[in-house]
Scaffold this active site. Sequence first.
Site, PDB file in Angstrom:
ATOM      1  N   GLY A  76      36.568  97.728  23.282  1.00 14.95           N
ATOM      2  CA  GLY A  76      37.157  96.542  22.694  1.00 14.95           C
ATOM      3  C   GLY A  76      36.352  95.323  23.021  1.00 14.95           C
ATOM      4  N   THR A  77      35.346  95.096  22.251  1.00 12.35           N
ATOM      5  CA  THR A  77      34.549  93.903  22.505  1.00 12.35           C
ATOM      6  C   THR A  77      33.618  93.696  21.333  1.00 12.35           C
ATOM      7  OG1 THR A  77      33.155  92.857  24.141  1.00 12.35           O
ATOM      8  CG2 THR A  77      32.623  95.071  23.593  1.00 12.35           C
ATOM      9  N   THR A  78      33.035  92.507  21.266  1.00 16.82           N
ATOM     10  CA  THR A  78      31.925  92.297  20.337  1.00 16.82           C
ATOM     11  C   THR A  78      30.826  91.627  21.123  1.00 16.82           C
ATOM     12  OG1 THR A  78      33.493  91.840  18.579  1.00 16.82           O
ATOM     13  CG2 THR A  78      31.214  91.244  18.178  1.00 16.82           C
TER      14      THR A  78
END
Lengths: 289, 199
Positions: A57-59
């Site tokens: 869950g990240t960018t």
Amino acid sequence: HMCMYVCGTASEFDRDSAFHFLFPPWQCSRKNRVPTLFSSTFSSLSPNQQPFQLSHGTTTLGFIFQDGVIAAADTRASCKGLICCPISQKIMPIHSHLVVNTSGSSADCMLWEWILTHEMRLYQLRHRKRLSVNGAAKLLSTMLHPFKDQNTKNVLSTFGGRSGPRVCYVCSDGLQLKGEIISVGSGSPYAYAVLDDGWRWGMTVDEAVALAREAVFRATHWDAYSGNNVDLFHITAHGWRRRDREDLKEEYYRERERKSKKIKEREKERQKREGDELGEGDIYSVHCG
Amino acid sequence: MEYLIGIQGPDFVLVAADNVAASSIIQMKHDYDKMFKLSEKILLLCVGEAGDTVQFAEYIQKNVQLYKMRNGYELSPAAAANFTRKNLADYLRSRTPYHVNLLLAGYDETDGPGLYYMDYLSALAKAPFAAHGYGAFLTLSILDRYYRPDLTREEAVDLLKKCLEELNKRFIMNLPSFTVRLIDKDGIHDMEKLPVGPK
């Protein structure tokens, strides 16, 4: 025994409802299996099942251009459905010319960043020169190899003395790539779309910063597990510089305002053009046939 | 999702590999080279699980080069293939097996050209033509029909192009470009990348 639970659910459907026409029998599923057409339709049934393996869950992203490297990331640390920390820092400077973005379990990421920092410092002290980014990537890759299941991914962004700007992707499963544009995380497909569209080697610094910011912004809009703020680092021959952390919530409303203003302007222009066309001739002219 | 192909002629071996490095649904790199140069006349093409490919291929590469340094002469392709197979077999029943599929192509002064097919269970076979990956299902029959032991280089490249066109037509994955190399008595030659346009 995971398989049996699943089969039990299917037979309940068979008995009780007409759903058994829609759902073919379940397949025995391992945790990280390759998704099939059938499994993607079931994502509504079990809330944690995903259409394909959404990596973390990240960018985070990194890209090179004529004036160095830009590294950007969001700041949301999530745990299933909870935002554990809305202001985490995902980009860690290793030394003055190397920065690493990580995705994966936050604890693992912090540990590897720390280990990489001190290994590189040791190398520098022993050999009296800095490890190149290829060397750092290889070092990290070798260190991660015994922990293949851990599932962390890293992007190393650097501006080397001889090698110039470099961005390198290291994954705990061993994949190691050098490229021009790298993005990692669950928001990475959205970021790639923006980056692929706007990236040119000859960008100015402002254009590059705007592009990175927009890529993270779009990703945070669509991806539930990315959001809150955006961190941006710019690395040049003189070292890294950090742009102030920016809250993307405001950006969404600003963009809405800009769009509605633009729509109004276009409406006015259109009306003006139609007004001119009408005014050119008499209303009783040949146009009215 | 990855694809390797090799075609052996009377005095050369033609090999090609796709250039895509993918991670889940994203193509991370479009110009990734899957061929590893073991020596002046031996190429190792390696596909399989993400980290295992590079680790294993580089291990074999460095060991082959070490043999040359120690003994003053290079391993022949047959010897290199058997060495690779032995290593793969040894790791197979350990706690860390390597999941890699390989093609080894080389030219030997005495034995001539050789193409060796190896899979992740360390089965080794010397073959006149071979392919790895899902694309192999589509192209092996084309190779069967048109392969002859006395192909010229141009004919081999045409046969390769036929295979890649079929992939482009029927394979679900988009593989935009392929690295092509040819090995003969003069060493390894890079040929132009084959981009097969959409039909």
